[in-house]
Design an enzyme around this catalytic site. Sequence first.
Site, mmCIF file in Angstrom:
data_model
loop_
_atom_site.group_PDB
_atom_site.id
_atom_site.type_symbol
_atom_site.label_atom_id
_atom_site.label_comp_id
_atom_site.label_asym_id
_atom_site.label_seq_id
_atom_site.Cartn_x
_atom_site.Cartn_y
_atom_site.Cartn_z
ATOM 1 N N LYS A 22 0.831 -1.220 0.000
ATOM 2 C CA LYS A 22 0.000 0.000 0.000
ATOM 3 C C LYS A 22 0.852 1.251 0.000
ATOM 4 O O LYS A 22 0.642 2.170 -0.791
ATOM 5 C CB LYS A 22 -0.906 0.006 1.246
ATOM 6 N N ASN A 23 1.820 1.307 0.924
ATOM 7 C CA ASN A 23 2.556 2.564 1.100
ATOM 8 C C ASN A 23 3.519 2.854 -0.034
ATOM 9 O O ASN A 23 4.042 3.969 -0.125
ATOM 10 C CB ASN A 23 3.267 2.576 2.458
ATOM 11 N N ARG A 93 -3.919 11.204 4.164
ATOM 12 C CA ARG A 93 -2.936 12.277 4.177
ATOM 13 C C ARG A 93 -1.857 12.127 3.107
ATOM 14 O O ARG A 93 -1.283 13.126 2.666
ATOM 15 C CB ARG A 93 -2.331 12.492 5.558
ATOM 16 N N CYS A 117 -3.889 13.371 12.760
ATOM 17 C CA CYS A 117 -4.610 12.111 12.605
ATOM 18 C C CYS A 117 -4.509 11.318 13.899
ATOM 19 O O CYS A 117 -3.883 11.770 14.860
ATOM 20 C CB CYS A 117 -4.088 11.319 11.413
ATOM 21 N N ARG A 122 1.528 14.794 13.071
ATOM 22 C CA ARG A 122 2.022 14.577 11.716
ATOM 23 C C ARG A 122 2.068 15.847 10.862
ATOM 24 O O ARG A 122 1.365 15.966 9.854
ATOM 25 C CB ARG A 122 1.215 13.480 11.017
ATOM 26 N N ASP A 125 5.985 20.124 7.758
ATOM 27 C CA ASP A 125 6.986 21.187 7.643
ATOM 28 C C ASP A 125 8.205 20.765 6.823
ATOM 29 O O ASP A 125 8.733 21.555 6.026
ATOM 30 C CB ASP A 125 7.412 21.673 9.051
ATOM 31 N N ASP A 308 4.751 0.483 11.917
ATOM 32 C CA ASP A 308 3.510 -0.090 11.385
ATOM 33 C C ASP A 308 3.272 -1.539 11.828
ATOM 34 O O ASP A 308 2.235 -2.124 11.509
ATOM 35 C CB ASP A 308 3.490 -0.009 9.850
ATOM 36 N N ILE A 330 8.479 6.657 16.771
ATOM 37 C CA ILE A 330 8.172 7.408 15.543
ATOM 38 C C ILE A 330 6.975 8.343 15.737
ATOM 39 O O ILE A 330 7.049 9.517 15.400
ATOM 40 C CB ILE A 330 7.891 6.442 14.349
ATOM 41 N N ARG A 400 -8.558 -0.065 4.478
ATOM 42 C CA ARG A 400 -7.624 0.929 3.930
ATOM 43 C C ARG A 400 -6.311 0.280 3.514
ATOM 44 O O ARG A 400 -5.643 0.767 2.606
ATOM 45 C CB ARG A 400 -7.319 2.012 4.970
HETATM 46 C C1 EPZ Z 1 4.747 6.832 6.359
HETATM 47 O O1 EPZ Z 1 4.108 7.956 6.959
HETATM 48 C C2 EPZ Z 1 3.712 5.741 6.272
HETATM 49 N N1 EPZ Z 1 2.570 6.184 5.476
HETATM 50 C C3 EPZ Z 1 3.222 5.357 7.669
HETATM 51 O O2 EPZ Z 1 2.327 4.278 7.567
HETATM 52 C C4 EPZ Z 1 4.446 4.916 8.488
HETATM 53 O O3 EPZ Z 1 4.032 4.641 9.800
HETATM 54 C C5 EPZ Z 1 5.500 6.021 8.494
HETATM 55 O O4 EPZ Z 1 5.858 6.392 7.129
HETATM 56 C C6 EPZ Z 1 6.786 5.630 9.202
HETATM 57 O O5 EPZ Z 1 7.316 4.488 8.620
HETATM 58 C C7 EPZ Z 1 2.622 6.124 4.170
HETATM 59 O O6 EPZ Z 1 3.603 5.722 3.572
HETATM 60 C C8 EPZ Z 1 1.402 6.553 3.444
HETATM 61 P P1 EPZ Z 1 7.132 10.093 8.371
HETATM 62 P P2 EPZ Z 1 4.788 9.376 6.904
HETATM 63 O O7 EPZ Z 1 7.113 11.338 7.570
HETATM 64 O O8 EPZ Z 1 5.529 9.501 5.644
HETATM 65 C C9 EPZ Z 1 7.184 13.540 11.733
HETATM 66 C C10 EPZ Z 1 0.251 3.160 7.810
HETATM 67 O O9 EPZ Z 1 -0.414 2.680 8.766
HETATM 68 N N2 EPZ Z 1 7.162 14.534 10.629
HETATM 69 O O10 EPZ Z 1 8.305 9.168 8.240
HETATM 70 O O11 EPZ Z 1 3.744 10.371 7.221
HETATM 71 C C11 EPZ Z 1 5.891 12.732 11.814
HETATM 72 O O12 EPZ Z 1 4.885 13.423 12.501
HETATM 73 C C12 EPZ Z 1 0.942 4.488 7.939
HETATM 74 O O13 EPZ Z 1 0.355 2.594 6.722
HETATM 75 C C13 EPZ Z 1 7.275 15.882 10.928
HETATM 76 O O14 EPZ Z 1 7.378 16.277 12.099
HETATM 77 O O15 EPZ Z 1 5.798 9.260 8.135
HETATM 78 C C14 EPZ Z 1 6.379 11.472 12.505
HETATM 79 O O16 EPZ Z 1 6.421 11.677 13.892
HETATM 80 C C15 EPZ Z 1 0.713 5.140 9.258
HETATM 81 N N3 EPZ Z 1 7.278 16.778 9.889
HETATM 82 C C16 EPZ Z 1 7.815 11.293 11.982
HETATM 83 O O17 EPZ Z 1 8.174 12.576 11.463
HETATM 84 C C17 EPZ Z 1 7.189 16.382 8.588
HETATM 85 O O18 EPZ Z 1 7.193 17.249 7.689
HETATM 86 C C18 EPZ Z 1 7.976 10.277 10.859
HETATM 87 O O19 EPZ Z 1 6.959 10.478 9.891
HETATM 88 C C19 EPZ Z 1 7.094 15.009 8.295
HETATM 89 C C20 EPZ Z 1 7.086 14.097 9.337
#
Ligand code: EPZ
Length: 423
Positions: A22-23, A93, A117, A122, A125, A308, A330, A400
Amino acid sequence: MDKIVIEGGVPLSGEITVSGAKNSAIKLMAVCLLTDEPLELTNMPRLRDTRFMGQLLACLGAKVEEAPGARLLLHAKTLTSTTASYDLVRKMRATFNVLGPILAREGKAKVSLPGGCAIGARPVDLHLDALKALGAQIELSDGYVIAEAKNGLKGAEITFPFISVGATEHTLLACVLAKGETVLNNAAREPEIIDLADCLNAMGAKISGAGRSEIRIQGVSRLKGISYSVVPDRIEAGTYALAAATAGGSVRLVNVRSEHLGSLWPLIAKAGATVTMDDNSVLIERGQGTPLRPVDMETQAYPGFPTDLQAQFMAMVCLADGVSIIRENIFENRFMHCPELVRMGANITVTGREAIVRGVERLTGAPVMATDLRASASLVAAGLAADGITEISRVYHLDRGFENIDVKLGNCGARIKRVSETG
Ligand code: EPZ
C-alpha cells in the site's frame, strides 16, 4: 458498516499470498502526474487508500482504470486542475504528496493541508521546507498550501533534520524534473523509497543512492511511460507472520521479500516461533505446546523495527510468559490499541512512549474497535488467539490497507467472517 467477527483459539494452517505494498503503491500512483505518457502498475493492491488516491488523480485530469490481474492503468495526458481539495486530502494524508509533482509539471499547485490524525500531529513542515529549497514560493491560506515555481524547480542540497519517509518521497517526486542536481541528506531508507526511485529511473530519471542516507538526483526534462510492478507489502507480510506466531500453527507467506523484514524475524524467533525463509516465501510455525516468550522492542526508521508493526507485535507479547517493554519512537500517540487489548484481558501499562506488557495466560474475546489501520490488525491477531468471540467494528480501517484480510485468514482455517453491522 461491516464488522469482523472472529471465533478465536484455532491455530492457523495454510498459505497466504502477500499483496503489493500500500505505502509504495499510493506514491507510485502519484508518479503518473510527472509524465504525459501512460503508466501501468502491476501487483497493485485493491484498497480503500489506493482508491482514494485514484479519485484524487481523476479530479486532476488523469485517467485511472483498474484492470484484471492486479493492474492499474494511469494516464495524465494533460492536467485539468492543479488543486487538491480538503475533501480528498483529509481522507488520506498521503494524497498531500501530489503537491510536488503538480508543481513540477505545471509551475503551480494548491493542495489542502492534511491536518492531524489518530496516531499523532504529523506536520508537513519538512515537505514544505524541501519544496522551498527547490525554489518554490509557498503561501499558506485558508488551510491550503499555495505553491508556485514560475521558472520551474531547481536542484538543491537538502538535509532533513530527522528522517521522514513522506518528506523523502515527496522531495524525490518534486525534484526528478528540476533543473540541475539535488542531493538529499539524512533521507529515509525504507524499501518503498527504493521502489519509487526504481520506478522513476525506469521512466528515465537519474536517481542514485535510494536505500542509503544520501540520495543524488540529476534532473531530467521528461519521463516516459512504463509498466512497473509494486514491491510486496512488508507490513502485510509482517502482520500475518505475527498473527501466526500469536495464534500458533503453521503459515507460509508467499510473495515476500524477507530481507525487508530483517528487524522482525529475530524477534519472532526470540518469542518462540520458528522462521524458515526461502527465495520468495517465509514459513512461520509455533506448536501449541511452545510457549510465547517476552521480547522487548522499540520502533525505529528502516532498517529498524517498523512502527507499522508495533501494535501487532504487542498483541503477540500480551500472551508471553513474562514482561515485555515496547517503545514507540516514531509517532507520539500510537498506543490507541492498548485499551482495547486490555478489554480482551491483556495487562498493559502505558507511560509516555513506553508500554509495559505483562504477559497473561489467555485473552478473551470482546467487542472492540480501533482508531487506525495497524491497531485494527493487532485486534485481529489478538482475536485469533483469544478464547471466545471477538467483534471488531470500524472495519473500514482494515480495508484501507489489508486486501481481503478475512478471506486470507479464513483460507488458513481461521473462523473469521465479515458481517454487515446493520444486518
Ligand atoms: C509513512 O508515513 C507511512 N505512510 C506510515 O504508515 C508509516 O508509519 C511512516 O511512514 C513511518 O514508517 C505512508 O507511507 C502513506 P514520516 P509518513 O514522515 O511519511 C514527523 C500506515 O499505517 N514529521 O516518516 O507520514 C511525523 O509526525 C501508515 O500505513 C514531521 O514532524 O511518516 C512522525 O512523527 C501510518 N514533519 C515522523 O516525522 C514532517 O514534515 C515520521 O513520519 C514530516 C514528518
